[in-house]
Design a protein around this motif. Structure first.
Motif, PDB file in Angstrom:
ATOM      1  N   GLU A 183       0.843  -1.197   0.000  1.00 15.44           N
ATOM      2  CA  GLU A 183       0.000   0.000   0.000  1.00 15.44           C
ATOM      3  C   GLU A 183       0.882   1.252   0.000  1.00 15.44           C
ATOM      4  O   GLU A 183       1.783   1.383   0.822  1.00 15.44           O
ATOM      5  CB  GLU A 183      -0.906   0.010   1.227  1.00 15.44           C
ATOM      6  CG  GLU A 183      -1.806   1.231   1.321  1.00 15.44           C
ATOM      7  CD  GLU A 183      -2.478   1.351   2.692  1.00 15.44           C
ATOM      8  OE1 GLU A 183      -2.177   0.525   3.582  1.00 15.44           O
ATOM      9  OE2 GLU A 183      -3.299   2.270   2.851  1.00 15.44           O
ATOM     10  N   VAL A 184       0.592   2.169  -0.916  1.00 19.58           N
ATOM     11  CA  VAL A 184       1.336   3.421  -0.978  1.00 19.58           C
ATOM     12  C   VAL A 184       0.979   4.294   0.224  1.00 19.58           C
ATOM     13  O   VAL A 184      -0.204   4.491   0.521  1.00 19.58           O
ATOM     14  CB  VAL A 184       1.012   4.175  -2.283  1.00 19.58           C
ATOM     15  CG1 VAL A 184       1.644   5.565  -2.275  1.00 19.58           C
ATOM     16  CG2 VAL A 184       1.472   3.377  -3.495  1.00 19.58           C
ATOM     17  N   GLN A 185       1.994   4.779   0.906  1.00 17.69           N
ATOM     18  CA  GLN A 185       1.758   5.690   2.029  1.00 17.69           C
ATOM     19  C   GLN A 185       2.696   6.887   1.922  1.00 17.69           C
ATOM     20  O   GLN A 185       3.887   6.731   1.629  1.00 17.69           O
ATOM     21  CB  GLN A 185       1.974   4.982   3.364  1.00 17.69           C
ATOM     22  CG  GLN A 185       0.889   3.966   3.682  1.00 17.69           C
ATOM     23  CD  GLN A 185       0.871   3.562   5.143  1.00 17.69           C
ATOM     24  OE1 GLN A 185       1.884   3.599   5.820  1.00 17.69           O
ATOM     25  NE2 GLN A 185      -0.296   3.166   5.636  1.00 17.69           N
ATOM     26  N   LEU A 186       2.143   8.067   2.176  1.00 20.95           N
ATOM     27  CA  LEU A 186       2.890   9.321   2.200  1.00 20.95           C
ATOM     28  C   LEU A 186       2.536  10.018   3.506  1.00 20.95           C
ATOM     29  O   LEU A 186       1.349  10.283   3.760  1.00 20.95           O
ATOM     30  CB  LEU A 186       2.504  10.214   1.019  1.00 20.95           C
ATOM     31  CG  LEU A 186       2.537   9.604  -0.383  1.00 20.95           C
ATOM     32  CD1 LEU A 186       1.978  10.600  -1.406  1.00 20.95           C
ATOM     33  CD2 LEU A 186       3.947   9.201  -0.756  1.00 20.95           C
ATOM     34  N   VAL A 187       3.552  10.301   4.326  1.00 22.83           N
ATOM     35  CA  VAL A 187       3.297  10.905   5.633  1.00 22.83           C
ATOM     36  C   VAL A 187       4.177  12.135   5.796  1.00 22.83           C
ATOM     37  O   VAL A 187       5.408  12.032   5.912  1.00 22.83           O
ATOM     38  CB  VAL A 187       3.557   9.912   6.779  1.00 22.83           C
ATOM     39  CG1 VAL A 187       3.278  10.590   8.123  1.00 22.83           C
ATOM     40  CG2 VAL A 187       2.698   8.660   6.619  1.00 22.83           C
ATOM     41  N   GLU A 188       3.526  13.297   5.844  1.00 28.29           N
ATOM     42  CA  GLU A 188       4.239  14.560   5.990  1.00 28.29           C
ATOM     43  C   GLU A 188       4.488  14.877   7.462  1.00 28.29           C
ATOM     44  O   GLU A 188       3.722  14.464   8.342  1.00 28.29           O
ATOM     45  CB  GLU A 188       3.455  15.712   5.368  1.00 28.29           C
ATOM     46  CG  GLU A 188       3.110  15.566   3.898  1.00 28.29           C
ATOM     47  CD  GLU A 188       1.772  14.903   3.656  1.00 28.29           C
ATOM     48  OE1 GLU A 188       1.190  15.079   2.567  1.00 28.29           O
ATOM     49  OE2 GLU A 188       1.284  14.201   4.573  1.00 28.29           O
ATOM     50  N   SER A 189       5.548  15.649   7.680  1.00 26.99           N
ATOM     51  CA  SER A 189       5.861  16.133   9.031  1.00 26.99           C
ATOM     52  C   SER A 189       6.673  17.408   8.902  1.00 26.99           C
ATOM     53  O   SER A 189       7.125  17.765   7.806  1.00 26.99           O
ATOM     54  CB  SER A 189       6.631  15.083   9.826  1.00 26.99           C
ATOM     55  OG  SER A 189       7.862  14.786   9.197  1.00 26.99           O
ATOM     56  N   GLY A 190       6.855  18.089  10.027  1.00 25.40           N
ATOM     57  CA  GLY A 190       7.717  19.268  10.050  1.00 25.40           C
ATOM     58  C   GLY A 190       6.976  20.588  10.081  1.00 25.40           C
ATOM     59  O   GLY A 190       7.603  21.642  10.229  1.00 25.40           O
ATOM     60  N   GLY A 191       5.661  20.556   9.955  1.00 22.11           N
ATOM     61  CA  GLY A 191       4.905  21.797  10.015  1.00 22.11           C
ATOM     62  C   GLY A 191       4.895  22.375  11.423  1.00 22.11           C
ATOM     63  O   GLY A 191       5.301  21.716  12.387  1.00 22.11           O
ATOM     64  N   GLY A 192       4.448  23.614  11.519  1.00 15.73           N
ATOM     65  CA  GLY A 192       4.389  24.258  12.827  1.00 15.73           C
ATOM     66  C   GLY A 192       4.231  25.751  12.686  1.00 15.73           C
ATOM     67  O   GLY A 192       3.954  26.266  11.594  1.00 15.73           O
ATOM     68  N   SER A 223       9.091  17.341   5.680  1.00 15.24           N
ATOM     69  CA  SER A 223       9.495  16.019   5.210  1.00 15.24           C
ATOM     70  C   SER A 223       8.264  15.229   4.800  1.00 15.24           C
ATOM     71  O   SER A 223       7.167  15.449   5.320  1.00 15.24           O
ATOM     72  CB  SER A 223      10.236  15.252   6.302  1.00 15.24           C
ATOM     73  OG  SER A 223      11.391  15.926   6.711  1.00 15.24           O
ATOM     74  N   CYS A 224       8.462  14.303   3.886  1.00 10.55           N
ATOM     75  CA  CYS A 224       7.404  13.392   3.460  1.00 10.55           C
ATOM     76  C   CYS A 224       8.010  11.994   3.393  1.00 10.55           C
ATOM     77  O   CYS A 224       8.776  11.689   2.471  1.00 10.55           O
ATOM     78  CB  CYS A 224       6.835  13.809   2.109  1.00 10.55           C
ATOM     79  SG  CYS A 224       5.668  12.634   1.384  1.00 10.55           S
ATOM     80  N   ALA A 225       7.713  11.181   4.384  1.00 12.75           N
ATOM     81  CA  ALA A 225       8.209   9.809   4.417  1.00 12.75           C
ATOM     82  C   ALA A 225       7.283   8.917   3.612  1.00 12.75           C
ATOM     83  O   ALA A 225       6.062   9.001   3.749  1.00 12.75           O
ATOM     84  CB  ALA A 225       8.281   9.330   5.859  1.00 12.75           C
ATOM     85  N   THR A 226       7.874   8.086   2.779  1.00 14.20           N
ATOM     86  CA  THR A 226       7.053   7.266   1.889  1.00 14.20           C
ATOM     87  C   THR A 226       7.313   5.779   2.099  1.00 14.20           C
ATOM     88  O   THR A 226       8.365   5.369   2.618  1.00 14.20           O
ATOM     89  CB  THR A 226       7.320   7.602   0.416  1.00 14.20           C
ATOM     90  OG1 THR A 226       8.597   7.079   0.026  1.00 14.20           O
ATOM     91  CG2 THR A 226       7.287   9.110   0.179  1.00 14.20           C
ATOM     92  N   SER A 227       6.367   4.962   1.673  1.00 13.16           N
ATOM     93  CA  SER A 227       6.516   3.511   1.705  1.00 13.16           C
ATOM     94  C   SER A 227       5.534   2.894   0.731  1.00 13.16           C
ATOM     95  O   SER A 227       4.589   3.553   0.289  1.00 13.16           O
ATOM     96  CB  SER A 227       6.271   2.962   3.123  1.00 13.16           C
ATOM     97  OG  SER A 227       4.956   3.268   3.544  1.00 13.16           O
TER      98      SER A 227
END
Lengths: 120, 107
Positions: free
Chosen positions: A1-10, A21-25
């Motif tokens: 399953e394609v997953q895209l998870v963003e982080s780093g906002g604030g 950042s956008c971590a993918t799998s």
């Protein structure tokens, strides 16, 4: 399953910097172009930036050119957006999105987004 | 830059209605057009690509048509799950690309 998870906002002050950042799998990251698309509160979608699979080609909206830098780490399967000289009008949810292919097409998978707030 | 204009901005409809949304490009984009559905607080979801090709897993009540500068997204029989905002996007040439301003389909 394609997953895209963003982080780093604030929360950041005008003129400040932030790195998203956008971590993918779930797919072979290096073979796909990737993009950032943002959405200001209550507004529509706005294209921000895109990068080719090998990182050799990058594109930017005029509104962020010279202030934002897109990059990727194919060994870590992660997409980045370095944002500088931030303005109030940059406040938005930033989504990373996968291109349909290694070329330049539409976005077939999206992340949920990370919120960037620019305020004094 | 290519401008994308959607109409209407808001559409009031009922379950079972046939709904049509129009997207116009400021210059010809051939068939390089995608449609997305977005629900509040969620990521956009691809519905249609290359103007008329249905993305895998998308219900067949959604369809797209058009080429050149005028395009339509049609929902043949509106379902409760279809109340959302819809965006068109061109992908002619290299980025940056533009989206339409969105069409909110409400009850």
């Amino acid at each position: 399953e394609v997953q895209l998870v963003e982080s780093g906002g604030g929360l950041v002050q005008p003129g400040g910097s932030l790195r998203l950042s956008c971590a993918t799998s779930g797919f072979t990251f290096s073979t796909y172009a990737m993009h950032w698309v943002r959405q200001a509160p209550g507004k529509g979608l706005e294209y921000v930036s895109g990068i080719s699979g090998n990182g050799g080609s990058t594109y930017y909206a005029d509104s962020v050119k010279g202030r934002f830098t897109i990059s990727r780490d194919n060994s870590e399967k992660t997409l980045f957006l370095q944002m500088g000289s931030l303005r109030v009008e940059d406040m938005a949810v930033y989504h990373c999105a996968r291109d349909f292919s290694s070329g330049w097409y539409y976005f077939d998978h999206w992340g949920q987004g990370t919120l960037v707030t620019v305020s004094p | 830059d290519i401008q994308m204009t959607q109409s209407p901005s808001t559409l009031s409809a009922s379950v079972g209605d046939r709904v049509t949304i129009t997207c116009r490009a400021s210059q010809s984009i051939s068939s390089w057009l995608a449609w997305y559905q977005q629900k509040a607080g969620k990521a956009p979801k691809l519905l249609i690509y290359k103007a008329s090709y249905l993305e895998s897993g998308v219900p067949s009540r959604f369809s797209g048509s058009g080429s050149g500068t005028e395009f339509t997204l049609t929902i043949s029989t509106l379902q409760p799950d279809d109340f959302a905002t819809y965006y068109c996007q061109h992908y002619k040439g290299y980025p940056p690309w533009t989206f339409g301003q969105g069409t909110k389909v409400e009850i």
